[in-house]
Scaffold this motif. Structure first.
Motif, short mmCIF file in Angstrom:
data_model
loop_
_atom_site.label_atom_id
_atom_site.label_comp_id
_atom_site.label_asym_id
_atom_site.label_seq_id
_atom_site.Cartn_x
_atom_site.Cartn_y
_atom_site.Cartn_z
N TRP A 1 5.22 -8.89 11.19
CA TRP A 1 4.36 -8.43 10.10
C TRP A 1 5.16 -7.51 9.19
CZ3 TRP A 1 -1.17 -9.21 9.79
CH2 TRP A 1 -1.68 -10.03 10.81
N TRP A 2 5.09 -7.78 7.87
CA TRP A 2 5.79 -6.98 6.86
C TRP A 2 4.72 -6.34 5.96
CZ3 TRP A 2 10.45 -5.05 5.96
CH2 TRP A 2 10.79 -4.63 4.67
N LEU A 3 4.50 -5.04 6.14
CA LEU A 3 3.47 -4.33 5.38
C LEU A 3 4.14 -3.19 4.62
CD1 LEU A 3 0.78 -4.07 8.22
CD2 LEU A 3 1.09 -5.90 6.54
N HIS A 4 4.03 -3.23 3.29
CA HIS A 4 4.76 -2.25 2.47
C HIS A 4 3.87 -1.74 1.35
CE1 HIS A 4 8.08 -0.25 0.46
NE2 HIS A 4 7.81 -0.91 -0.65
N GLY A 5 4.00 -0.44 1.06
CA GLY A 5 3.25 0.16 -0.02
C GLY A 5 4.17 0.84 -1.02
N THR A 6 3.87 0.68 -2.30
CA THR A 6 4.62 1.35 -3.36
C THR A 6 3.70 1.48 -4.57
OG1 THR A 6 6.72 1.36 -4.58
CG2 THR A 6 5.60 -0.77 -4.32
N ARG A 7 4.20 2.07 -5.64
CA ARG A 7 3.33 2.31 -6.80
C ARG A 7 3.10 1.03 -7.61
NH1 ARG A 7 2.06 6.92 -8.98
NH2 ARG A 7 2.44 6.17 -11.09
N ASN A 8 4.18 0.32 -7.93
CA ASN A 8 4.05 -0.84 -8.81
C ASN A 8 5.30 -1.70 -8.69
OD1 ASN A 8 6.04 0.49 -10.53
ND2 ASN A 8 4.32 1.79 -11.19
N GLY A 9 5.34 -2.75 -9.48
CA GLY A 9 6.47 -3.67 -9.41
C GLY A 9 7.78 -3.07 -9.83
N LEU B 1 6.18 -1.29 8.98
CA LEU B 1 5.33 -0.56 8.04
C LEU B 1 6.18 0.41 7.24
CD1 LEU B 1 2.43 0.33 10.48
CD2 LEU B 1 2.06 -0.73 8.28
N SER B 2 6.07 0.38 5.92
CA SER B 2 6.89 1.29 5.12
C SER B 2 6.20 1.63 3.81
CB SER B 2 8.26 0.68 4.83
OG SER B 2 8.15 -0.54 4.13
N ALA B 3 6.65 2.74 3.23
CA ALA B 3 6.19 3.15 1.90
C ALA B 3 7.39 3.67 1.13
CB ALA B 3 5.12 4.23 2.01
N GLY B 4 7.48 3.28 -0.14
CA GLY B 4 8.56 3.76 -0.99
C GLY B 4 9.93 3.42 -0.43
N ILE B 5 10.85 4.39 -0.52
CA ILE B 5 12.22 4.17 -0.06
C ILE B 5 12.29 4.13 1.46
CG2 ILE B 5 12.90 6.59 0.03
CD1 ILE B 5 14.99 3.56 -1.24
N GLY B 6 11.17 4.42 2.15
CA GLY B 6 11.11 4.24 3.60
C GLY B 6 11.29 2.79 4.02
N VAL B 7 11.36 1.90 3.06
CA VAL B 7 11.59 0.48 3.35
C VAL B 7 12.97 0.23 3.96
CG1 VAL B 7 12.55 -0.09 1.08
CG2 VAL B 7 11.33 -1.85 2.38
N THR B 8 13.95 1.12 3.73
CA THR B 8 15.35 0.78 4.04
C THR B 8 15.61 0.51 5.53
OG1 THR B 8 15.89 3.15 3.92
CG2 THR B 8 16.34 1.79 1.98
N PRO B 9 15.19 1.36 6.47
CA PRO B 9 15.51 1.04 7.87
C PRO B 9 14.74 -0.17 8.39
CG PRO B 9 14.13 2.99 7.77
CD PRO B 9 14.53 2.66 6.36
#
Length: 582
Positions: A372-380, A346-354
């Motif tokens: 499971w790969w669940l990610h949130g960000t603003r847009n493409g 689970l990640s959001a924004g630059i928290g995707v890195t680890p």
């Protein structure tokens, strides 16, 4: 015959201490006549910090008059009065060396069970006007102990104390106290202590962690007190690395491929770990997660450009291919567990890195468990690594993916570029039927982490299955200190100290040490760097932090040393320039 000499109670009060306000219930005074003892407390008594004191297993604190006499001689203190140590019961007899965990005693019409030794904190030092008192109690083997109330009833000074039953394993309060706080933590004694049903949940958890530490190859430090276990750093200090490639992942994220400047091999990092990086002429120190699985020759870090961010701006605008930066060894306990359970990243924004590094590792090992790969960000435009994650997931047999855009651009395609509009939350987890028995790995902004941790707990996910990593400074732990508005870390007031340079890596501060500070903890507090502590004398390990570079000395010496590559800042002073992961 043991006897109850004094019943002592007191309600929490605010006390001025070192320019701060402490809310504490350690001031206890003797009372006459019968007092009702209830499941959680004695009538008229209270605790200021219920996270560290009180509760069912710590309802009544007991201290012995024989220990009073001992301390009167040791400290030259004829002024000690009943209740001085914060105890509810001052007793004659019941020595810590004789009383065992699980013993039951009848006092008046109440029945009590011994659950744990006392856990001392800095507030005893305030009450005694003796700052090192928490350490002294453990060193001298005179902690006192807590009762759980089995049967409520009335007690009063003068009551006889009658032992009703003996605890299993016959392990004394003194023995169990030393087992947690003092080396060598013998395995056989840990196993015995963990068989005692009366042992409080907190002490059970700590001793279980010590026992786990001894499996396979024993690690340094005290895992019953310190931070979550992680391998010792592969090297001390900093090592030069050359920028082999610089890659623009998106409009705001830049990746650096870093290779050792000496041409040697890199140390293997665990998926999820981070490195401390020293950048530029001013030696800015920052921590960045490794964003892919380590290969034999390089590391990758990925840096998001932040508004007014000096380090991220330097990486984006000034750092060039071929330039040299300095790296501390990979460290951190936010790492992928080896298990057969499902994995939810689970990640959001630059928290995707680890978690991206974890996904690399799962793909490389040919994982057969559900991922499971669940990610949130603003847009493409702010969705780096989208293609990379898609390719990695394709190589995993049982994979699931869901991408949330909170503010999609008109060009972003629902069902292709993203799966839903909004944020990752509990409602979405229920809709997707995310498995509750998975290991969950979370990284992102603080609010994201808090909300998702709470949501997962509400869904019934066990707390030991929720693993988190917070970028930037970690939350403070300052028990009993009155809440104050959060202040950005800053240089201390006054002229710079003339001593060694102390760098707080997560806070981005380089501060000159001054001899007016008693410890690195005091310097961090002067800078409003978020810190965690409780005893302030090298006992509890709450302050244990990463020592990336440099050497320290201790006053007083800690009872049990920190893990390799760590430091107890509450009693440490720099012996030269140091870099600390704070």
């Amino acid at each position: 015959m043991a006897r109850l000499l004094s019943v002592n109670v007191g309600l929490p009060r605010d006390v001025a201490w070192q320019g701060r306000t402490v809310h504490t219930g350690i001031w206890k005074s003797p009372v006459s006549g019968p007092r009702r003892v209830r499941r959680l407390n004695i009538d008229g008594d209270g605790q200021g910090d219920t996270a560290g004191h009180g509760g069912e297993h710590r309802a009544v604190f007991v201290y012995q008059v024989e220990s009073y006499r001992y301390w009167q001689g040791q400290l030259g203190r004829p002024d000690l009065v009943h209740g001085q140590f914060g105890e509810n019961f001052t007793v004659e007899g019941l020595a810590d060396t004789d009383v065992c965990i699980g013993d039951r005693y009848r006092i008046g019409s109440a029945l009590f069970e011994v659950t744990q030794p006392r856990v001392t904190c800095y507030r005893l030092g305030i009450r005694m006007d003796q700052p090192d008192m928490p350490s002294l109690l453990v060193k001298h083997g005179r902690p006192g102990f807590y009762f759980r109330v089995i049967e409520e009833g009335d007690v009063e000074a003068g009551d006889e104390i009658t032992q009703v039953t003996s605890g299993p394993e016959s392990m004394s309060v003194s023995e169990v106290n030393a087992l947690l706080y003092l080396p060598p933590h013998p395995r056989e004694r840990l196993e015995r202590a963990l068989k005692i049903p009366a042992l409080s949940r907190g002490w059970n958890h700590s001793l279980a962690a010590l026992l786990e530490q001894q499996k396979d190859k024993p690690a340094s430090g005290n895992h019953g007190l310190g931070p979550a276990a992680s391998p010792p750093p592969a090297w001390r200090g900093f090592r030069p690395f050359r920028v082999a490639h610089k890659i623009g992942e998106s409009s705001t994220v830049t990746s650096l491929i870093l290779e050792p400047a000496d041409g040697g091999a890199v140390a293997t990092a665990l998926p999820g770990q981070f490195v401390i990086v020293r950048l530029g002429p001013s030696a800015m120190t920052r921590s960045y997660s490794l964003s892919r699985r380590t290969d034999a020759v390089s590391y990758r870090i990925s840096v998001k450009r932040e508004t007014h961010g000096a380090a991220s701006g330097y990486v984006a605008d000034e750092l060039k291919t071929g330039d040299v930066v300095e790296l501390g060894a990979p460290r951190g306990s936010f790492t992928l567990r080896q298990d057969t359970r499902p994995v939810v990243l689970l990640s959001a924004g630059i928290g995707v890195t680890p978690v991206l590094a974890m996904l690399h590792a799962l793909a490389a090992e040919g994982a057969t468990r559900d991922v499971w790969w669940l990610h949130g960000t603003r847009n493409g435009r702010e969705h780096p690594f989208a293609a990379e994650a898609h390719e990695l997931l394709a190589g995993i047999t049982h994979h699931h993916s869901h991408i949330c855009f909170s503010a999609p651009d008109p060009a972003d395609r629902l069902g292709i570029d993203f799966d839903s509009t909004g944020h990752l939350d509990r409602r979405l987890f229920e809709q997707l039927n995310v498995p509750r028995d998975a290991d969950f790995y979370l990284c992102g902004p603080a609010a994201f982490m808090n909300d998702l941790t709470a949501g997962l707990s509400e869904l019934g996910v066990a707390s030991d299955r929720i693993h988190t990593e917070l970028f930037g400074s970690k939350p403070s732990l300052t028990p009993g200190i009155a809440a104050a508005p959060r202040v950005q870390a800053h240089l201390p007031v006054g002229a710079p100290g003339p001593g060694p340079m102390v760098s707080f890596a997560r806070s981005g501060l380089n501060v000159g040490w001054a001899p007016s500070y008693a410890s690195l903890l005091e310097l961090a507090e002067a800078c409003d760097v978020p810190v965690r502590w409780s005893c302030r004398t090298g006992v509890c390990h709450n302050c244990e932090s990463g020592l990336v570079a440099g050497e320290v000395s201790y006053v007083p010496d800690p009872l049990d040393g920190p893990a390799d590559g760590n430091v107890l800042i509450c009693c440490a002073r720099p012996q030269g320039d140091v870099v600390i992961d704070l």
